[in-house]
Design an enzyme around this catalytic site. Structure first.
Site, mmCIF file in Angstrom:
data_model
loop_
_atom_site.group_PDB
_atom_site.id
_atom_site.type_symbol
_atom_site.label_atom_id
_atom_site.label_comp_id
_atom_site.label_asym_id
_atom_site.label_seq_id
_atom_site.Cartn_x
_atom_site.Cartn_y
_atom_site.Cartn_z
ATOM 1 N N SER A 99 0.862 -1.181 0.000
ATOM 2 C CA SER A 99 0.000 0.000 0.000
ATOM 3 C C SER A 99 0.895 1.226 0.000
ATOM 4 C CB SER A 99 -0.868 0.005 1.262
ATOM 5 O OG SER A 99 -1.575 1.228 1.391
ATOM 6 N N TYR A 159 -2.532 0.455 10.451
ATOM 7 C CA TYR A 159 -2.462 -0.226 9.147
ATOM 8 C C TYR A 159 -1.102 0.020 8.502
ATOM 9 C CZ TYR A 159 -3.931 -0.969 4.196
ATOM 10 O OH TYR A 159 -4.069 -1.367 2.880
HETATM 11 N N1 LIG Z 1 -8.624 -0.644 -1.577
HETATM 12 C C1 LIG Z 1 -7.607 0.159 -1.307
HETATM 13 O O1 LIG Z 1 -7.743 1.389 -1.322
HETATM 14 C C2 LIG Z 1 -6.255 -0.421 -1.026
HETATM 15 C C3 LIG Z 1 -5.171 0.445 -1.046
HETATM 16 C C4 LIG Z 1 -3.916 -0.044 -0.792
HETATM 17 C C5 LIG Z 1 -3.738 -1.388 -0.553
HETATM 18 N N2 LIG Z 1 -4.806 -2.229 -0.526
HETATM 19 C C6 LIG Z 1 -4.566 -3.631 -0.250
HETATM 20 O O2 LIG Z 1 -5.064 -4.411 -1.306
HETATM 21 C C7 LIG Z 1 -5.356 -5.711 -0.831
HETATM 22 C C8 LIG Z 1 -6.741 -6.111 -1.306
HETATM 23 O O3 LIG Z 1 -7.672 -5.233 -0.707
HETATM 24 P P1 LIG Z 1 -9.025 -4.784 -1.433
HETATM 25 O O4 LIG Z 1 -8.921 -3.357 -1.667
HETATM 26 O O5 LIG Z 1 -9.353 -5.695 -2.536
HETATM 27 O O6 LIG Z 1 -9.996 -4.972 -0.171
HETATM 28 P P2 LIG Z 1 -11.344 -5.756 0.066
HETATM 29 O O7 LIG Z 1 -12.282 -5.483 -1.040
HETATM 30 O O8 LIG Z 1 -11.689 -5.413 1.468
HETATM 31 O O9 LIG Z 1 -10.908 -7.284 -0.032
HETATM 32 C C9 LIG Z 1 -10.080 -7.852 0.920
HETATM 33 C C10 LIG Z 1 -9.784 -9.265 0.495
HETATM 34 O O10 LIG Z 1 -8.946 -9.876 1.490
HETATM 35 C C11 LIG Z 1 -9.579 -11.057 1.926
HETATM 36 N N3 LIG Z 1 -9.281 -11.373 3.323
HETATM 37 C C12 LIG Z 1 -9.392 -10.570 4.401
HETATM 38 N N4 LIG Z 1 -9.085 -11.255 5.514
HETATM 39 C C13 LIG Z 1 -8.799 -12.527 5.120
HETATM 40 C C14 LIG Z 1 -8.438 -13.715 5.788
HETATM 41 N N5 LIG Z 1 -8.322 -13.774 7.118
HETATM 42 N N6 LIG Z 1 -8.203 -14.826 5.058
HETATM 43 C C15 LIG Z 1 -8.340 -14.811 3.718
HETATM 44 N N7 LIG Z 1 -8.697 -13.725 3.025
HETATM 45 C C16 LIG Z 1 -8.924 -12.597 3.724
HETATM 46 C C17 LIG Z 1 -11.066 -10.804 1.746
HETATM 47 O O11 LIG Z 1 -11.757 -12.024 1.755
HETATM 48 P P3 LIG Z 1 -13.323 -12.118 2.210
HETATM 49 O O12 LIG Z 1 -14.122 -11.802 0.981
HETATM 50 O O13 LIG Z 1 -13.462 -13.519 2.692
HETATM 51 O O14 LIG Z 1 -13.529 -11.098 3.306
HETATM 52 C C18 LIG Z 1 -11.056 -10.094 0.409
HETATM 53 O O15 LIG Z 1 -10.940 -11.018 -0.650
HETATM 54 C C19 LIG Z 1 -5.201 -5.656 0.687
HETATM 55 O O16 LIG Z 1 -3.951 -6.201 1.045
HETATM 56 C C20 LIG Z 1 -5.248 -4.173 0.969
HETATM 57 O O17 LIG Z 1 -4.580 -3.850 2.168
HETATM 58 C C21 LIG Z 1 -6.069 -1.772 -0.775
#
Ligand SMILES: NC(=O)c1ccc[n+]([C@@H]2O[C@H](COP(=O)([O-])OP(=O)(O)OC[C@H]3O[C@@H](n4cnc5c(N)ncnc54)[C@H](OP(=O)(O)O)[C@@H]3O)[C@@H](O)[C@H]2O)c1
Length: 232
Positions: A134, A148
């Protein structure tokens, strides 16, 4: 062994992971989707892709997933450690349970997954690892993102450490560091509309591009932002 390259993507059920899974599939990969509730998406062919139970909070989950992928496909060419959580608490508000959860899912689980897949990744001579970090792993943007950020700084360091550990064996690792991406996570944190955030599909294309690069084009970090900041 399948002729297609094989990628393991954690958190592939929604958000960035779901977009990445689709883009890799479109580019001819077999995708092993790691999900808490495994279910193949509608685009996925049963004989090409697989959905596997994966819970980042269960230390045995990564090894079991790698075993399932190897017994089905016989190879692992790339790992995208994407599953992550955000707890919007300052480092003063957060308690030890919050920190344990952040570090378990955002740091320990990616390490366990890459470690479990290490020998198959090395066997290809060009294994690829993407740790979805991130911009919060590059700078602390606000008090509320502080806890975070601590975990994501560690996730970025993990990517660098993997790059060092695997370089001689042809493994290349990249920390992908986005700002706001239009997923459930960001929607819970900002009032910005989806159109004002990086699209998960664009991030997926970036991840696939990074994985496609040859050993001689190693990218240690890739920062991408939807807004102007001093350095990103
Ligand atoms: N969105 C942003 O603005 C942003 C920015 C920077 C970095 N990121 C990073 O990008 C990555 C993906 O995030 P996203 O934006 O796609 O968020 P999201 O829509 O909240 O999705 C999170 C994903 O992680 C999975 N997850 C969470 N806890 C888990 C666990 N204990 N075991 C297995 N899977 C788990 C969730 O599965 P479930 O469906 O089962 O909950 C979901 O598939 C993360 O590492 C996040 O920190 C996101």
């Amino acid at each position: 062994m399948t002729d297609r390259k094989v990628v393991l993507i954690s958190g592939a059920g929604r958000g960035i992971g779901a977009s990445a899974a689709k883009v890799f599939a479109q580019q001819g990969w077999s995708v092993s989707l790691g999900m808490r509730r495994p279910a193949l998406p509608e685009w996925a062919l049963d004989d090409v892709h697989q959905a596997v139970a994966y819970d980042a909070t269960d230390g045995r989950s990564a090894g079991a997933w790698v075993d399932e992928a190897m017994s089905r496909f016989g190879r692992i060419d790339a790992v995208v450690a994407n599953a992550g959580i955000m707890i919007p608490k300052t480092v003063i508000e957060a308690d030890d349970e919050d920190f344990d959860a952040l570090l378990t899912v955002n740091v320990k689980a990616p390490r366990q997954l890459v470690k479990a897949a290490w020998e198959p990744l090395a066997a290809s001579g060009r294994g690829r690892v993407v740790i979805v970090g991130s911009l919060s792993g590059k700078r602390v943007k606000s008090a509320r993102s502080g806890s975070y950020s601590v975990s994501k700084f560690a996730a970025v360091a993990l990517a660098h450490a993997i790059r060092h550990a695997g370089f001689e064996r042809g493994i290349r690792a990249t920390a992908v560091c986005p700002g706001f991406v239009a997923t459930d996570m960001a929607r819970g944190l900002t009032d910005r509309g989806d159109a004002a955030m990086t699209s998960p599909d664009d991030l997926a294309r970036i991840i696939a591009m990074l994985v496609s690069l040859p050993n001689e084009a190693s990218v240690a970090e890739f920062a991408v932002n939807c807004q102007l900041e001093e350095s990103f």
